[in-house]
Enzyme design. Sequence first.
Site, PDB file in Angstrom:
ATOM      1  N   ASP A 120      -5.915 -22.636  22.286  1.00  0.00           N
ATOM      2  CA  ASP A 120      -7.205 -22.784  21.619  1.00  0.00           C
ATOM      3  C   ASP A 120      -7.761 -24.189  21.854  1.00  0.00           C
ATOM      4  O   ASP A 120      -7.002 -25.159  21.928  1.00  0.00           O
ATOM      5  CB  ASP A 120      -7.051 -22.607  20.105  1.00  0.00           C
ATOM      6  N   ASP A 152      -7.714 -19.153  25.256  1.00  0.00           N
ATOM      7  CA  ASP A 152      -7.534 -18.471  23.969  1.00  0.00           C
ATOM      8  C   ASP A 152      -8.804 -18.675  23.135  1.00  0.00           C
ATOM      9  O   ASP A 152      -9.907 -18.531  23.658  1.00  0.00           O
ATOM     10  CB  ASP A 152      -6.247 -18.975  23.304  1.00  0.00           C
ATOM     11  N   ASP A 154      -9.721 -21.513  16.170  1.00  0.00           N
ATOM     12  CA  ASP A 154      -8.938 -20.454  15.530  1.00  0.00           C
ATOM     13  C   ASP A 154      -8.260 -21.008  14.283  1.00  0.00           C
ATOM     14  O   ASP A 154      -7.644 -22.082  14.320  1.00  0.00           O
ATOM     15  CB  ASP A 154      -7.896 -19.876  16.495  1.00  0.00           C
ATOM     16  N   ARG A 213     -15.880 -12.268  18.347  1.00  0.00           N
ATOM     17  CA  ARG A 213     -15.337 -13.206  17.348  1.00  0.00           C
ATOM     18  C   ARG A 213     -16.278 -14.373  17.050  1.00  0.00           C
ATOM     19  O   ARG A 213     -15.953 -15.524  17.293  1.00  0.00           O
ATOM     20  CB  ARG A 213     -13.960 -13.752  17.773  1.00  0.00           C
TER      21      ARG A 213
END
Length: 318
Positions: free
Chosen positions: A112, A141, A145, A198
Site C-alpha cells: 500500500d 496494493d 488501506d 474502493r
Amino acid sequence: MRSIYLLFATFSLVVAQDGYASTNGGTKGGSGGTTTTVSAAAAFQTAIKSDTAKTVFLKGPITLTSQAAIGNNTSIIGVGTSGIINGGGLKISGKSNIIVRNLVINKVVGNDAISIQRSRNIWIDHNEFYSDTTHGFDFYDGQVDITHACDWITVSYNYFHDHYKCSLIGHDAGNSGEDTGKFHITYHHNRWNNIHTRTPAMRFSHVHSYNNLFENVVSQGIHSRSKAQVLIEGNVFSNTSEPVSTYGFVIPDDSPANPSGDFEPDGFANFGAANDFGTGKNNITATGSFTSVPYTYTLTPLGNVRSVVTAGAGVGKI
Ligand SMILES: *[C@@H]1O[C@H](CO)[C@@H](O)[C@H](O)[C@H]1NC(C)=O
Ligand SMILES: *[C@@H]1O[C@H](CO)[C@@H](O)[C@H](O)[C@H]1NC(C)=O
Ligand SMILES: *[C@@H]1O[C@H](CO)[C@@H](O)[C@H](O)[C@H]1NC(C)=O
Ligand SMILES: CC(=O)N[C@H]1CO[C@H](CO)[C@@H](O)[C@@H]1O
C-alpha cells in the site's frame, strides 16, 4: 529567510480541524516538537520513526524500497511540490497522533502507499497517490488501506488517480471481533480519477463521505459491506457506473483472486445533503442508522464541489 521561517512556523502548528481526526482528543501530529528537513531516503526513514513529537519536512524526491514506519506524534510534510516518494510507501502500525500532508506517493509495487493498522488519530491530507492501470489488479496494493481496529481518522483533499483498488477499510469479513465499533473515518474533498474500485470499500465502519469528487470510477465506488455504516452527502460523481453499493457481494474487480466474486453480509448507507450521481446507478439494499456525526463541518454547495475539489486537492496547495 523570514518568509521561510513563517511558513515553517505555520506548518508546525497545523492540527487536524476536520472530521473524525479532530475528535478523541484531536490530532496535532508533531506540533510543539522538533522540526527537521530531510532530502534522502535513509535520513527520512530515521527521522520519522521515533515516538517523540516532531515535524519532518521532506524535500525530495526520494525512492524507498520498503514501507517506512512512522512513530507517534509525528507530522510529515512535503516541501512545495518536492515531497515525492517513489515506491516503498508508508506504514502506521500501533501508533497514534500522526499527520501526513503534501506528499506524492506513487507506484508502490506489492504494497500500500499508506497502510494504517491498530492506530488512531491520523490525518491524511492534501497528498497525491497514483500508479497506473497497465499492470493488472494486484500489481500495486491499496493507496490508503486502514485495517485492524483503527479509529478517528480523516482523509481530506487528497488526489487519488490511475489505480485499481484505492482504499480499503477492514481487511477481512471474518474480523468482526476486533473491528466492530471501530473505523470512525471521514473522507472529504478528495478527488478520485480513473480508479476501478474502493473509493472506499469498507467493513464494520462508520464512514462519513462528503464533498468528494469522483471521476471515471470504472467498476464500483463507495462499497459498504459486512455491516458497515456510511453517511454520504454532497458528493459529485461523474462517469461512474456504480457510485454506491451496499450489496455485500464483492465483485471480481475487487477480489481478483476469486474471479466469481465473494459474498459478504450487506452494508448500510444513509444519504444526507443531496449528491450528484451523474449517470451512475446505485445498489442500495439496506438503509442504516448513521445520520449524524459528533463534529461540526461546513458543506461546500453541491454546484461548487467540482471546482473547489479540482482546485484544492493534491500537493502544492497548503
Ligand atoms: C505510541 O502510541 C501507541 C498508540 O497510542 C501507544 O500504544 C504506545 O505506547 C505509544 N508509544 C510511546 C513510546 O509512547
Ligand atoms: C468514462 O469511463 C470509461 C471507463 O469506465 C472510460 O473508458 C471513458 O473514456 C470515460 N469517458 C469519459 C468521457 O471520460
Ligand atoms: C443489487 O443487489 C441485489 C440484492 O438486493 C442483487 O440481487 C443484484 O444483483 C444487485 N445488482 C447489481 C447490479 O449488483
Ligand atoms: C513522546 C511524546 O511526545 N509523546 C506524546 C505523544 O502525544 C501524546 C498525546 O498527544 C502525549 O500524551 C505523549 O506524551
